[in-house]
Structure formats: structure tokens, C-alpha cells
Design an enzyme around this catalytic site. Structure first.
Site, PDB file in Angstrom:
ATOM      1  N   VAL A 227      -6.579 111.577  11.247  1.00 49.98           N
ATOM      2  CA  VAL A 227      -7.881 111.625  11.177  1.00 49.98           C
ATOM      3  C   VAL A 227      -8.699 110.313  11.894  1.00 49.98           C
ATOM      4  CG1 VAL A 227     -10.036 111.820   9.540  1.00 49.98           C
ATOM      5  CG2 VAL A 227      -7.800 112.760   9.021  1.00 49.98           C
TER       6      VAL A 227
ATOM      7  N   ASN B 194      -2.628 103.672   9.444  1.00 50.89           N
ATOM      8  CA  ASN B 194      -2.014 104.401  10.499  1.00 50.89           C
ATOM      9  C   ASN B 194      -2.855 104.118  11.670  1.00 50.89           C
ATOM     10  OD1 ASN B 194       0.107 105.167   8.959  1.00 50.89           O
ATOM     11  ND2 ASN B 194      -0.814 106.852   8.094  1.00 50.89           N
TER      12      ASN B 194
ATOM     13  N   HIS C 132      -9.249 104.335   8.063  1.00 51.36           N
ATOM     14  CA  HIS C 132      -8.981 104.623   6.514  1.00 51.36           C
ATOM     15  C   HIS C 132      -7.731 103.723   6.199  1.00 51.36           C
ATOM     16  CE1 HIS C 132      -7.137 107.904   8.872  1.00 51.36           C
ATOM     17  NE2 HIS C 132      -6.209 107.840   7.991  1.00 51.36           N
TER      18      HIS C 132
ATOM     19  N   ASP D  70      -6.708 111.119  -1.860  1.00 49.21           N
ATOM     20  CA  ASP D  70      -6.279 111.923  -0.580  1.00 49.21           C
ATOM     21  C   ASP D  70      -5.733 113.227  -1.240  1.00 49.21           C
ATOM     22  OD1 ASP D  70      -4.313 110.944   2.159  1.00 49.21           O
ATOM     23  OD2 ASP D  70      -3.920 113.012   1.173  1.00 49.21           O
TER      24      ASP D  70
ATOM     25  N   HIS E 144      -4.879 103.794   3.447  1.00 46.91           N
ATOM     26  CA  HIS E 144      -4.365 104.280   2.352  1.00 46.91           C
ATOM     27  C   HIS E 144      -3.957 103.235   1.304  1.00 46.91           C
ATOM     28  CE1 HIS E 144      -3.073 108.169   4.601  1.00 46.91           C
ATOM     29  NE2 HIS E 144      -3.202 107.357   5.677  1.00 46.91           N
TER      30      HIS E 144
HETATM   31  P1  AMP Z   1      -3.727 109.443   8.599  1.00 45.21           P
HETATM   32  O1  AMP Z   1      -2.683 110.350   8.796  1.00 45.21           O
HETATM   33  O2  AMP Z   1      -3.431 108.261   8.385  1.00 45.21           O
HETATM   34  O3  AMP Z   1      -4.943 110.007   9.508  1.00 45.21           O
HETATM   35  O4  AMP Z   1      -4.193 110.078   6.961  1.00 45.21           O
HETATM   36  C1  AMP Z   1      -5.178 111.006   6.855  1.00 45.21           C
HETATM   37  C2  AMP Z   1      -5.104 111.481   5.596  1.00 45.21           C
HETATM   38  O5  AMP Z   1      -6.353 112.301   5.347  1.00 45.21           O
HETATM   39  C3  AMP Z   1      -3.746 112.276   4.965  1.00 45.21           C
HETATM   40  O6  AMP Z   1      -3.037 111.654   4.055  1.00 45.21           O
HETATM   41  C4  AMP Z   1      -4.484 113.518   4.508  1.00 45.21           C
HETATM   42  O7  AMP Z   1      -3.854 114.100   3.442  1.00 45.21           O
HETATM   43  C5  AMP Z   1      -5.706 113.152   4.098  1.00 45.21           C
HETATM   44  N1  AMP Z   1      -6.816 114.319   4.224  1.00 45.21           N
HETATM   45  C6  AMP Z   1      -6.914 115.390   5.186  1.00 45.21           C
HETATM   46  N2  AMP Z   1      -7.772 116.012   4.688  1.00 45.21           N
HETATM   47  C7  AMP Z   1      -8.396 115.650   3.524  1.00 45.21           C
HETATM   48  C8  AMP Z   1      -9.621 116.024   2.460  1.00 45.21           C
HETATM   49  N3  AMP Z   1     -10.336 116.932   2.960  1.00 45.21           N
HETATM   50  N4  AMP Z   1      -9.726 115.059   1.460  1.00 45.21           N
HETATM   51  C9  AMP Z   1      -9.034 114.025   1.438  1.00 45.21           C
HETATM   52  N5  AMP Z   1      -8.044 113.552   2.024  1.00 45.21           N
HETATM   53  C10 AMP Z   1      -7.596 114.322   3.074  1.00 45.21           C
END
Ligand code: AMP
Length: 112
Positions: free
Chosen positions: A94, A85, A98, A28, A100
Site C-alpha cells: 500500500v 516495508n 505505514h 491490520d 506495522h
Molecule cells: P504492506 O505490505 O507493508 O504495504 O502492508 C499493508 C498492510 O495493509 C497489510 O498488512 C494488509 O494486511 C493491510 N491491509 C490491507 N487492506 C487493509 C484494510 N482494508 N484495513 C486494514 N489493513 C489492511
């Protein structure tokens, strides 16, 4: 194309820690724990709430892979957390499923 699809396509860089035919795991960009890895399917399932019966094997693979990454990262023995999430109240930002993987320190429960 979502951010994670761009990572899958190698259009934007990521610190990849594991990959197989079906899934990818990368660090992340804003880690919330000493180990914070995102495990994603290569299929563009937007979120767990939209997974289909036909996704069962892939979802199982994703969890098995997350546990394998935890072992490789050296956090399996002390424990870790897997988080998915889903939607606005779940904190999803996003729209590509995914998991975490968080570990390397004690994690509070319940989450805020
Ligand atoms: P969520 O809030 O569960 O949708 O998690 C999305 C995650 O993607 C967050 O923890 C962000 O920090 C992570 N994230 C966003 N952009 C990137 C990236 N370019 N590379 C790696 N992680 C990312």
C-alpha cells in the site's frame, strides 16, 4: 486515492485504535500477530524512501504514537516490533507510509 487515504476519509471501515491531529492507528485486516496495528500519517507520504526533511517532526510523532499504542494494547512490557516495508523487495503493498506494530507473541529474527 490509496486504500489508506480512503480509511482516513472514512470511506471504507477500519478498526481504529488511536487518532490525533497528525496520525491514525487501526488494526491490520490480516493480522500477523495477536496485536497487529498499522500507524499512518495523515499526510500522504507514499513510503519512507520519499519522506522529506520537512517530514521529520511527523515521522517522530508516528513512532511516538506507535509506542503509545503498544502501551495501550498491553504489549509494551513483553516487547513488540515496529516494521516499515519500503518498495517491492521490502514487501510494501500500500503506497501510503505505514508502521506495522506487531506484538503479543515472540517474533522470530531475522525475518524471512
Ligand atoms: P504492506 O505490505 O507493508 O504495504 O502492508 C499493508 C498492510 O495493509 C497489510 O498488512 C494488509 O494486511 C493491510 N491491509 C490491507 N487492506 C487493509 C484494510 N482494508 N484495513 C486494514 N489493513 C489492511
Amino acid at each position: 486515492m490509496t486504500l489508506f487515504e480512503k480509511i482516513l476519509a472514512r470511506e471504507i471501515p477500519a478498526d481504529i485504535v488511536f487518532e490525533d491531529e497528525f496520525c491514525l492507528a487501526f488494526r491490520d485486516i490480516s493480522p500477523q500477530a495477536p496485536v497487529h496495528v498499522l500507524c499512518i500519517p495523515k499526510s500522504p507520504i507514499p513510503r519512507i524512501g520519499e519522506a522529506k526533511e520537512s517530514d521529520q517532526a511527523l515521522l517522530g510523532r508516528l513512532l511516538v504514537m506507535a509506542a503509545e499504542v503498544a502501551r495501550r494494547e498491553g504489549i509494551a512490557e513483553n516487547g513488540y516490533r515496529l516494521v516499515i516495508n519500503n518498495g517491492p523487495n521490502g514487501g510494501e503493498t500500500v503506497p501510503h507510509l505505514h508502521v506495522h506494530l506487531l506484538g503479543g507473541r515472540p517474533l522470530a529474527w531475522p525475518p524471512g
